[in-house]
Motif scaffolding. Structure first.
Motif, PDB file in Angstrom:
ATOM      1  N   SER A  72       0.840  -1.102   0.028  1.00  0.00           N
ATOM      2  CA  SER A  72      -0.106   0.113  -0.015  1.00  0.00           C
ATOM      3  C   SER A  72       0.786   1.065   0.211  1.00  0.00           C
ATOM      4  O   SER A  72       0.185   2.408  -0.253  1.00  0.00           O
ATOM      5  CB  SER A  72      -0.749  -0.051   1.274  1.00  0.00           C
ATOM      6  OG  SER A  72      -1.627  -1.255   1.307  1.00  0.00           O
TER       7      SER A  72
ATOM      8  N   LYS B 273       2.691   4.704  -4.602  1.00  0.00           N
ATOM      9  CA  LYS B 273       1.649   5.678  -5.128  1.00  0.00           C
ATOM     10  C   LYS B 273       0.477   5.016  -6.012  1.00  0.00           C
ATOM     11  O   LYS B 273       0.805   4.128  -6.862  1.00  0.00           O
ATOM     12  CB  LYS B 273       2.448   6.629  -5.685  1.00  0.00           C
ATOM     13  CG  LYS B 273       1.729   7.845  -6.022  1.00  0.00           C
ATOM     14  CD  LYS B 273       2.643   8.976  -6.536  1.00  0.00           C
ATOM     15  CE  LYS B 273       2.052   9.447  -8.036  1.00  0.00           C
ATOM     16  NZ  LYS B 273       3.000  10.077  -8.885  1.00  0.00           N
ATOM     17  N   GLY B 274      -0.837   5.244  -5.683  1.00  0.00           N
ATOM     18  CA  GLY B 274      -1.667   4.930  -6.609  1.00  0.00           C
ATOM     19  C   GLY B 274      -2.162   3.111  -6.513  1.00  0.00           C
ATOM     20  O   GLY B 274      -2.719   2.812  -7.236  1.00  0.00           O
TER      21      GLY B 274
ATOM     22  N   ASP C   5      -4.319   1.770  -4.658  1.00  0.00           N
ATOM     23  CA  ASP C   5      -5.746   1.059  -4.749  1.00  0.00           C
ATOM     24  C   ASP C   5      -6.148   0.907  -6.012  1.00  0.00           C
ATOM     25  O   ASP C   5      -6.887   0.043  -6.438  1.00  0.00           O
ATOM     26  CB  ASP C   5      -6.514   2.094  -3.889  1.00  0.00           C
ATOM     27  CG  ASP C   5      -6.205   1.731  -2.093  1.00  0.00           C
ATOM     28  OD1 ASP C   5      -5.372   0.962  -2.119  1.00  0.00           O
ATOM     29  OD2 ASP C   5      -6.751   2.883  -1.712  1.00  0.00           O
ATOM     30  N   GLU C   6      -5.979   1.999  -6.741  1.00  0.00           N
ATOM     31  CA  GLU C   6      -6.458   2.008  -8.413  1.00  0.00           C
ATOM     32  C   GLU C   6      -5.776   0.841  -9.030  1.00  0.00           C
ATOM     33  O   GLU C   6      -6.190   0.282  -9.829  1.00  0.00           O
ATOM     34  CB  GLU C   6      -6.201   3.334  -9.323  1.00  0.00           C
ATOM     35  CG  GLU C   6      -6.913   4.558  -8.540  1.00  0.00           C
ATOM     36  CD  GLU C   6      -6.333   5.091  -7.067  1.00  0.00           C
ATOM     37  OE1 GLU C   6      -5.184   4.909  -6.802  1.00  0.00           O
ATOM     38  OE2 GLU C   6      -6.977   5.842  -6.604  1.00  0.00           O
ATOM     39  N   PHE C   7      -4.525   0.551  -8.904  1.00  0.00           N
ATOM     40  CA  PHE C   7      -3.715  -0.111  -9.521  1.00  0.00           C
ATOM     41  C   PHE C   7      -4.228  -1.606  -9.100  1.00  0.00           C
ATOM     42  O   PHE C   7      -4.191  -2.382  -9.915  1.00  0.00           O
ATOM     43  CB  PHE C   7      -2.178  -0.165  -9.171  1.00  0.00           C
ATOM     44  CG  PHE C   7      -1.604  -1.152 -10.037  1.00  0.00           C
ATOM     45  CD1 PHE C   7      -1.172  -1.094 -11.423  1.00  0.00           C
ATOM     46  CD2 PHE C   7      -1.002  -2.279  -9.535  1.00  0.00           C
ATOM     47  CE1 PHE C   7      -0.676  -1.986 -12.353  1.00  0.00           C
ATOM     48  CE2 PHE C   7      -0.312  -3.329 -10.265  1.00  0.00           C
ATOM     49  CZ  PHE C   7      -0.306  -3.124 -11.701  1.00  0.00           C
TER      50      PHE C   7
ATOM     51  N   ASP D 163      -7.136  -2.479  -8.425  1.00  0.00           N
ATOM     52  CA  ASP D 163      -8.581  -2.902  -9.217  1.00  0.00           C
ATOM     53  C   ASP D 163      -7.952  -3.022 -10.910  1.00  0.00           C
ATOM     54  O   ASP D 163      -8.842  -4.054 -11.337  1.00  0.00           O
ATOM     55  CB  ASP D 163      -9.254  -1.559  -8.985  1.00  0.00           C
ATOM     56  CG  ASP D 163      -9.997  -1.670  -7.570  1.00  0.00           C
ATOM     57  OD1 ASP D 163      -9.798  -2.503  -7.068  1.00  0.00           O
ATOM     58  OD2 ASP D 163     -10.404  -0.366  -7.500  1.00  0.00           O
ATOM     59  N   TYR D 164      -7.087  -2.274 -11.097  1.00  0.00           N
ATOM     60  CA  TYR D 164      -6.689  -2.543 -12.545  1.00  0.00           C
ATOM     61  C   TYR D 164      -6.216  -3.999 -12.695  1.00  0.00           C
ATOM     62  O   TYR D 164      -6.609  -4.870 -13.583  1.00  0.00           O
ATOM     63  CB  TYR D 164      -5.749  -1.461 -12.989  1.00  0.00           C
ATOM     64  CG  TYR D 164      -4.920  -1.956 -14.151  1.00  0.00           C
ATOM     65  CD1 TYR D 164      -5.470  -1.486 -15.488  1.00  0.00           C
ATOM     66  CD2 TYR D 164      -3.681  -2.532 -14.007  1.00  0.00           C
ATOM     67  CE1 TYR D 164      -4.896  -1.970 -16.613  1.00  0.00           C
ATOM     68  CE2 TYR D 164      -3.023  -3.146 -15.366  1.00  0.00           C
ATOM     69  CZ  TYR D 164      -3.480  -2.686 -16.516  1.00  0.00           C
ATOM     70  OH  TYR D 164      -2.919  -2.971 -17.670  1.00  0.00           O
TER      71      TYR D 164
ATOM     72  N   LYS E  98      -8.797  -6.950 -12.608  1.00  0.00           N
ATOM     73  CA  LYS E  98      -9.610  -6.979 -13.729  1.00  0.00           C
ATOM     74  C   LYS E  98      -8.925  -7.573 -14.711  1.00  0.00           C
ATOM     75  O   LYS E  98      -9.255  -8.278 -15.835  1.00  0.00           O
ATOM     76  CB  LYS E  98     -10.119  -5.498 -14.056  1.00  0.00           C
ATOM     77  CG  LYS E  98     -11.139  -5.050 -13.318  1.00  0.00           C
ATOM     78  CD  LYS E  98     -12.052  -3.872 -14.042  1.00  0.00           C
ATOM     79  CE  LYS E  98     -13.127  -3.347 -12.917  1.00  0.00           C
ATOM     80  NZ  LYS E  98     -12.841  -2.493 -12.279  1.00  0.00           N
TER      81      LYS E  98
ATOM     82  N   LEU F  54     -11.754  -4.431 -18.611  1.00  0.00           N
ATOM     83  CA  LEU F  54     -11.105  -3.053 -18.344  1.00  0.00           C
ATOM     84  C   LEU F  54     -11.816  -2.137 -19.303  1.00  0.00           C
ATOM     85  O   LEU F  54     -11.899  -1.143 -18.885  1.00  0.00           O
ATOM     86  CB  LEU F  54      -9.630  -3.149 -18.479  1.00  0.00           C
ATOM     87  CG  LEU F  54      -8.814  -3.275 -17.503  1.00  0.00           C
ATOM     88  CD1 LEU F  54      -7.577  -3.744 -17.975  1.00  0.00           C
ATOM     89  CD2 LEU F  54      -8.831  -2.558 -16.387  1.00  0.00           C
TER      90      LEU F  54
END
Ligand SMILES: NC(=O)c1ccc[n+]([C@@H]2O[C@H](COP(=O)([O-])OP(=O)(O)OC[C@H]3O[C@@H](n4cnc5c(N)ncnc54)[C@H](O)[C@@H]3O)[C@@H](O)[C@H]2O)c1
Length: 266
Positions: free
Chosen positions: A203, A206-207, A209-211, A213-214, A217, A264
């Motif tokens: 965690s 940087k980024g 959480d978005e990564f 999820d990416y 998917k 995606l």
């Protein structure tokens, strides 16, 4: 569920910081499968106290060691062989930390003093560990040594920064030392390249959480969890994988072989 895959085996698990740590899950699964282990982490991490709870739960000794210190590693290995009453069958290196990432330095503006420390903690510590195990003749025949890696060693993930080079170095050490350990005692050395996982180290990127999820998917099976990683580590420590060595093994739900996922685009 236990299949006694590690009955009678002895091991050292590095890197359990808290319940989210991948190493925490690996330690629990190894004991469930019949192994006896010692736990270790840097003295500063031990002060948080969480690992002591795990030690109590698993009836395992917790031995402090800064993985960048050859002296600490030598002591840890010696003490572990006394506590466990024999040579080791498996070792997990689950250590990663980047000073430049932590201090939010851009990849184009890295501080080299910090980079060297990052390499020392995240990669060279693996060589130091294996060198001590080798010199002390601490591994049993057909033992198994594992470290945890990430696909940024092969592909560019900009926010992973200097950890990408750390992982490339880590994987290279596994191949090179894998040769010497195979020659010495049929010991295997591999890295497992794990999906993004919600932990303190993960965690911190940087980024994240978005990564996360990416990647979830993009992976046909979804991201591999820490628990699933623990299962994989158990198989790699067991006698069922004796001819696997000098490999970087993807444990990522298929992410590494995908080009594009319709999920995606939805
Ligand atoms: N979380 C992810 O997304 C992810 C993905 C792929 C690989 N990994 C790798 O998995 C491994 C375990 O990380 P995690 O995600 O469970 O996070 P974590 O933060 O729980 O574990 C990292 C551990 O490294 C230890 N450490 C740091 N400096 C040390 C030192 N000098 N000596 C000894 N120990 C030290 C920390 O105390 C901590 O226990 C790391 O190698 C990490 O790079 C993580």
């Amino acid at each position: 569920m236990s299949n006694n895959l590690l009955a009678g085996k002895r091991g050292i698990i590095f890197g359990a910081l808290d319940e989210k740590s991948i190493a925490w899950k690996v330690a629990e699964r190894c004991v469930e499968e019949g192994a006896m282990i010692t736990l270790t982490n840097a003295p500063v991490a031990l002060r948080m106290g969480e690992i002591q709870k795990l030690g109590k739960k698993l009836n395992s000794e917790v031995i402090p060691a800064d993985a960048t210190s050859e002296e600490d590693l030598e002591k840890l290995i010696g003490e572990s062989m006394v506590v466990l009453d024999g040579k080791l069958d498996f070792v997990l290196h689950a250590i990663g930390m980047s000073l430049n990432v932590r201090k939010k330095k851009d990849y184009t503006d890295l501080k080299y003093e910090w980079m060297q420390k990052t390499f020392d903690i995240s990669a060279i510590s693996f060589h130091k560990l294996m060198q001590q195990l080798y010199k002390k003749d601490a591994m049993n025949e057909w033992g198994s040594i594992l470290a945890l890696s990430y696909i940024a060693a092969q592909r560019t993930f900009p926010d992973y920064s200097e950890m990408a080079e750390s992982k490339a170095l880590l994987e290279s050490f596994a191949r090179s030392f894998g040769y010497h350990f195979a020659e010495k005692a049929n010991v295997r050395v591999n890295t497992i390249s794990q999906s993004p996982t919600v932990t303190t180290a993960g965690s911190g990127v940087k980024g994240f959480d978005e990564f996360f999820d990416y990647a979830d998917k993009m992976s046909p099976l979804g991201n591999a969890s820490a628990e699933a990683c623990a299962d994989y580590c158990v198989t790699m420590f067991s006698d069922l994988t004796r001819m696997v060595t000098m490999q970087n093994l993807y444990h990522d739900g298929g992410f590494s072989n995908m080009g594009m996922s319709p999920k995606l685009l939805e």
